[in-house]
Design an enzyme around this catalytic site. Structure first.
Site, PDB file in Angstrom:
ATOM      1  N   CYS A 207      29.087  32.029  46.967  1.00 52.73           N
ATOM      2  CA  CYS A 207      28.110  31.096  46.774  1.00 52.73           C
ATOM      3  C   CYS A 207      28.482  29.825  46.585  1.00 52.73           C
ATOM      4  O   CYS A 207      29.795  29.609  45.999  1.00 52.73           O
ATOM      5  CB  CYS A 207      27.056  31.376  45.565  1.00 52.73           C
ATOM      6  SG  CYS A 207      26.085  32.912  45.904  1.00 52.73           S
TER       7      CYS A 207
ATOM      8  N   ARG B 125      33.799  30.103  51.316  1.00 54.42           N
ATOM      9  CA  ARG B 125      33.462  30.871  50.139  1.00 54.42           C
ATOM     10  C   ARG B 125      32.878  32.316  50.284  1.00 54.42           C
ATOM     11  O   ARG B 125      32.821  33.244  49.643  1.00 54.42           O
ATOM     12  CB  ARG B 125      32.751  30.192  49.118  1.00 54.42           C
ATOM     13  CG  ARG B 125      33.515  29.155  48.514  1.00 54.42           C
ATOM     14  CD  ARG B 125      32.619  28.010  47.727  1.00 54.42           C
ATOM     15  NE  ARG B 125      32.296  28.714  46.417  1.00 54.42           N
ATOM     16  CZ  ARG B 125      32.855  28.396  45.212  1.00 54.42           C
ATOM     17  NH1 ARG B 125      33.975  27.787  45.097  1.00 54.42           N
ATOM     18  NH2 ARG B 125      32.409  28.930  44.297  1.00 54.42           N
TER      19      ARG B 125
ATOM     20  N   TRP C  14      25.770  34.150  48.732  1.00 55.59           N
ATOM     21  CA  TRP C  14      26.359  35.438  48.841  1.00 55.59           C
ATOM     22  C   TRP C  14      25.386  36.304  47.873  1.00 55.59           C
ATOM     23  O   TRP C  14      25.515  36.485  46.846  1.00 55.59           O
ATOM     24  CB  TRP C  14      27.642  35.241  48.461  1.00 55.59           C
ATOM     25  CG  TRP C  14      28.671  36.513  49.029  1.00 55.59           C
ATOM     26  CD1 TRP C  14      29.342  36.651  50.091  1.00 55.59           C
ATOM     27  CD2 TRP C  14      29.160  37.883  48.257  1.00 55.59           C
ATOM     28  NE1 TRP C  14      30.210  37.672  50.128  1.00 55.59           N
ATOM     29  CE2 TRP C  14      29.790  38.486  48.926  1.00 55.59           C
ATOM     30  CE3 TRP C  14      28.746  38.079  46.806  1.00 55.59           C
ATOM     31  CZ2 TRP C  14      30.164  39.686  48.603  1.00 55.59           C
ATOM     32  CZ3 TRP C  14      29.265  39.349  46.378  1.00 55.59           C
ATOM     33  CH2 TRP C  14      30.119  40.213  47.242  1.00 55.59           C
TER      34      TRP C  14
ATOM     35  N   ASN D 260      24.724  29.167  41.430  1.00 57.53           N
ATOM     36  CA  ASN D 260      25.635  30.162  41.478  1.00 57.53           C
ATOM     37  C   ASN D 260      25.734  31.158  40.044  1.00 57.53           C
ATOM     38  O   ASN D 260      25.842  30.336  39.043  1.00 57.53           O
ATOM     39  CB  ASN D 260      27.036  29.476  41.619  1.00 57.53           C
ATOM     40  CG  ASN D 260      27.050  29.071  43.068  1.00 57.53           C
ATOM     41  OD1 ASN D 260      26.085  29.155  43.774  1.00 57.53           O
ATOM     42  ND2 ASN D 260      28.189  27.842  43.353  1.00 57.53           N
ATOM     43  N   GLY D 261      26.205  32.151  40.237  1.00 56.62           N
ATOM     44  CA  GLY D 261      26.339  32.961  38.960  1.00 56.62           C
ATOM     45  C   GLY D 261      25.310  34.207  38.992  1.00 56.62           C
ATOM     46  O   GLY D 261      24.742  34.617  39.969  1.00 56.62           O
TER      47      GLY D 261
ATOM     48  N   GLU E 103      50.059  44.760  49.149  1.00 59.91           N
ATOM     49  CA  GLU E 103      49.474  43.437  49.539  1.00 59.91           C
ATOM     50  C   GLU E 103      49.327  43.526  51.168  1.00 59.91           C
ATOM     51  O   GLU E 103      48.291  43.171  51.547  1.00 59.91           O
ATOM     52  CB  GLU E 103      50.362  42.366  49.265  1.00 59.91           C
ATOM     53  CG  GLU E 103      49.912  40.972  49.830  1.00 59.91           C
ATOM     54  CD  GLU E 103      48.363  40.371  49.377  1.00 59.91           C
ATOM     55  OE1 GLU E 103      47.819  39.609  49.956  1.00 59.91           O
ATOM     56  OE2 GLU E 103      47.956  40.969  48.453  1.00 59.91           O
TER      57      GLU E 103
ATOM     58  N   LYS F 168      45.925  43.105  53.092  1.00 55.93           N
ATOM     59  CA  LYS F 168      45.705  41.992  53.906  1.00 55.93           C
ATOM     60  C   LYS F 168      44.981  42.671  55.486  1.00 55.93           C
ATOM     61  O   LYS F 168      44.085  42.201  56.187  1.00 55.93           O
ATOM     62  CB  LYS F 168      46.963  41.475  54.570  1.00 55.93           C
ATOM     63  CG  LYS F 168      47.320  40.366  53.708  1.00 55.93           C
ATOM     64  CD  LYS F 168      46.565  39.140  53.551  1.00 55.93           C
ATOM     65  CE  LYS F 168      46.123  38.547  52.431  1.00 55.93           C
ATOM     66  NZ  LYS F 168      45.722  39.071  51.395  1.00 55.93           N
TER      67      LYS F 168
ATOM     68  N   GLU G 270      41.334  43.650  54.563  1.00 55.49           N
ATOM     69  CA  GLU G 270      40.482  42.617  54.528  1.00 55.49           C
ATOM     70  C   GLU G 270      40.043  41.739  55.742  1.00 55.49           C
ATOM     71  O   GLU G 270      38.752  41.394  55.862  1.00 55.49           O
ATOM     72  CB  GLU G 270      41.011  41.497  53.819  1.00 55.49           C
ATOM     73  CG  GLU G 270      41.246  41.520  52.227  1.00 55.49           C
ATOM     74  CD  GLU G 270      42.082  40.508  51.603  1.00 55.49           C
ATOM     75  OE1 GLU G 270      41.211  39.792  50.496  1.00 55.49           O
ATOM     76  OE2 GLU G 270      42.963  40.130  52.048  1.00 55.49           O
TER      77      GLU G 270
ATOM     78  N   HIS H  33      52.848  64.349  46.440  1.00 60.44           N
ATOM     79  CA  HIS H  33      51.637  64.731  45.504  1.00 60.44           C
ATOM     80  C   HIS H  33      50.399  64.659  45.994  1.00 60.44           C
ATOM     81  O   HIS H  33      49.676  64.136  45.094  1.00 60.44           O
ATOM     82  CB  HIS H  33      52.021  63.720  44.122  1.00 60.44           C
ATOM     83  CG  HIS H  33      53.545  64.029  43.758  1.00 60.44           C
ATOM     84  ND1 HIS H  33      53.721  65.245  42.590  1.00 60.44           N
ATOM     85  CD2 HIS H  33      54.495  63.325  43.767  1.00 60.44           C
ATOM     86  CE1 HIS H  33      55.409  65.084  42.365  1.00 60.44           C
ATOM     87  NE2 HIS H  33      55.475  64.072  42.855  1.00 60.44           N
TER      88      HIS H  33
ATOM     89  N   LYS I 290      35.831  33.841  48.888  1.00 57.04           N
ATOM     90  CA  LYS I 290      37.087  33.298  48.423  1.00 57.04           C
ATOM     91  C   LYS I 290      37.187  33.416  46.798  1.00 57.04           C
ATOM     92  O   LYS I 290      38.272  33.695  46.251  1.00 57.04           O
ATOM     93  CB  LYS I 290      37.203  31.882  48.810  1.00 57.04           C
ATOM     94  CG  LYS I 290      38.459  31.257  48.583  1.00 57.04           C
ATOM     95  CD  LYS I 290      39.680  31.879  49.535  1.00 57.04           C
ATOM     96  CE  LYS I 290      41.024  31.315  49.167  1.00 57.04           C
ATOM     97  NZ  LYS I 290      42.050  32.044  49.890  1.00 57.04           N
TER      98      LYS I 290
END
Length: 605
Positions: free
Chosen positions: A2, A27, A74, A100-101, A480, A484, A487, A503, A600
């Site tokens: 947001c 964001r 969002w 926001n929140g 990572e 990537k 994402e 395993h 973000k």
């Protein structure tokens, strides 16, 4: 997540709000809206989807206004549609709010207000804020705010317009970021100071439990008891170049190519007598000597940076290190105390779970070292000591330079601690320091020719599942690299320590399954090679990431990186993996800078 923007000045508010919302697009959002004050009336325009739809609606209405608030949403509570988009208004139309929140006790508040006859128009938690303001309002706006916000549980950064005050934007803050910007006879608010950097000359972040009144020519701050406060404004350091793509197609690609310079800038001021010296933590020498264990706490890519940092600190400093995901750390009872420093890593400095972890560590007597890119920010402000990563503004949702500078900062910290504790000789410290100083040129070498990576990306863009394997430093990078890819290309991928394949996971390997084997770690190369042979024998399509000359390229497909000491390999290995993810996403036509469902800055749980 947001975004909030607000403007009160002498110019056209609509234009400034839309420009600010565009700066906040990175964001992540699914709807947007603005509220514009005009001759005692608050005009609200909202739209589902991209900002372009909101712009079209606003053009058709031609609202003249010099004060307003805007929001990109969002979705958390309620579907991503126009009804749930912000701003939200009280039943009597007196109060309009963007937020926001998350308001955790909103179901209870909503039920109580409904009993009193209040009708709600959305599924959101936010709508209880204007309704509560209306309920508590008897002519004194600040009194209504005080009674409203002290009753809310959860997190909020809220901006408020009141029909009875056509000259003021009111704001409140708890656990979600909110900046106030100051210009020439015009003032601003935003979730991110970068969104207003083009207009505001200086800014300040609100602390938890603070209100502000934003007028054209004056800004006043109060605590939640309505006691006035003084706050210091700082000059905004963001440049216009930080907000543009330049010659690059996407911000992500630009930020990948900025990495050599960012690492160089991070290192250059910290070399003294051929050693790393972090003046930010210089006074911590005694505490570091007594440290019995270190915790590294982070989320997402920052957590993967922590995996690389753990290996370096344990090897160089001989201190046990535990790396924990912030959302797990905060809900258990970790045995931290004054002898267990906690390192909190966050690009934005506003990651909700990491902030909670920081506060938990402080409450138990531990000192906290924040590794943060954005200054000021909540984590930077509340950490006992801060190591800035100096990555600059990162706009693409998928971090690249933010992650890499975090890894480098952890290596610098490891060398600094090793020097204090004398766990490395001066000769070894000088060797590692020189190795670090060569990293920017080696990254530039990888970036100088991406043709092979582009070709490979075309081959693999049609695949649906990937595996990344590696050991030790290689596994830290594999984690990572896997993130990537998923994402930005939406391809399912998983990372595993190579020794764990037998395993269970090897059951998933079949003919043509893509397996990227990170095997640059020289000490463990033969061990990883045996795992590579295991998956090849089961039909896997393997690509190795190795140091030059390390692997037989006639037998194995490989991407090669320049030579480097094992411990610093993550700084190099991740570069071709970032590029690979980028080119695969480009081939698939994905929205690279703003992937679906992602934000973000994750400022809610």
């Amino acid at each position: 997540m947001c975004g909030i923007i607000g403007y009160n000045g002498m110019s056209n508010a609509e234009n400034i709000l839309i420009k600010g919302l565009k700066n906040l697009e990175y964001r992540g959002y699914d709807s947007s809206g603005v509220a514009l004050m005009n001759e005692d009336k608050i005009h609200i325009v909202k739209s589902e989807g991209r900002l372009a739809f909101l712009e079209q609606k606003l053009k058709s209405k031609n609202i003249l206004s010099d004060m307003g608030i805007g929001h990109t949403r969002w979705a958390t509570h309620g579907k991503p549609n126009e009804a749930n988009a912000h701003p939200h208004t009280s039943q009597d139309r007196k109060f309009t709010v963007v937020h926001n929140g998350i308001i955790e006790n909103f179901p209870i508040i909503r039920k109580e207000l409904e009993k009193k006859g209040y009708k709600f128009c959305s599924e959101t938690d936010t709508e209880v804020i204007p309704q509560l303001l209306s309920y508590h309002y008897h002519g004194d706006i600040k009194d209504a705010m005080q009674k409203t916000f002290v009753s809310l549980e959860g997190s909020f950064a809220a901006a408020i317009l009141c029909k009875d005050d056509k000259d003021t934007i009111y704001v409140a803050k708890k656990a979600s970021p909110l900046a106030v910007g100051r210009g020439n006879r015009e003032n601003f608010i935003s979730s991110d100071v970068g969104a207003i950097a083009e207009y505001a000359e200086e800014a300040v972040f609100l602390d938890d439990g603070e209100f502000a009144e934003i007028r054209k020519d004056r800004i006043s701050f109060f605590d939640f008891n309505l006691k006035e406060k003084e706050k210091e404004f700082l000059k905004i350091a963001i440049t216009p170049e930080d907000l543009t793509k330049g010659k690059y197609e996407h911000f992500m690609l630009k930020e990948i190519y900025e990495q050599p310079e960012k690492i160089k800038n991070l290192l250059k001021s910290k070399i003294k007598n051929n050693k790393i010296f972090l003046d930010e933590i210089a006074e911590l020498s005694l505490e570091i000597m007594k440290a019995e264990k270190i915790y590294i706490v982070a989320c997402g890519s920052a957590y993967h940076a922590g995996l690389a940092g753990k290996i370096a600190i344990e090897e160089m400093c001989r201190i046990p290190v535990e790396v924990d995901i912030a959302s797990e750390f905060r809900y258990r009872n970790p045995p931290v105390n004054e002898k267990t420093p906690v390192i909190i890593i966050s690009q934005s400095g506003e990651t909700a779970d990491s902030i909670a972890a920081l506060r938990l560590a402080n409450s138990k007597g531990s000192f906290v070292i924040g590794i943060v890119n954005v200054l000021p920010s909540t984590i930077a402000n509340e950490s006992d000591y801060v190591i800035p990563t100096k990555a600059g503004r990162e706009i693409a949702v998928a971090t690249t330079k933010g992650y890499l500078t975090q890894v480098c900062a952890l290596y610098m910290l490891a060398l600094h601690i090793a020097d204090i504790r004398k766990t490395l000789t001066d000769e070894s410290i000088r060797f590692y320091t020189e190795e670090l100083l060569q990293i920017p040129d080696k990254i530039s070498e990888i970036l100088s020719d991406t043709s092979e990576i582009k070709t490979l990306s075309q081959k693999y863009s049609c695949k649906n599942d990937f595996f990344f394997i590696g050991r030790n430093t290689d596994f830290a990078v594999a984690s990572e690299a896997s993130l990537k890819l998923k994402e930005i290309s939406y391809i399912n991928s998983s990372a595993y320590p190579a020794g764990e394949l037998k395993h269970g996971t090897i059951a998933l390997i079949e003919k043509d399954t893509p397996v990227f084997a990170l095997c640059a770690n020289e000490r463990l190369f033969k061990k990883t090679l045996s795992n590579i042979e295991e998956v090849i024998s089961r039909g896997a399509d393997v690509l190795c990431i190795s140091q030059k000359g390390q692997i037989d390229k006639e037998k194995y497909n490989a991407l090669e990186i320049p030579h480097c000491t094992d411990i610093f390999l993550p700084l190099l290995e991740i570069i071709p993996m970032q590029l690979f993810a980028y080119f695969v996403a480009e081939n698939k036509g994905c929205n690279i800078d703003m992937p679906k469902n992602l934000a973000k800055s994750v400022t809610v749980e």
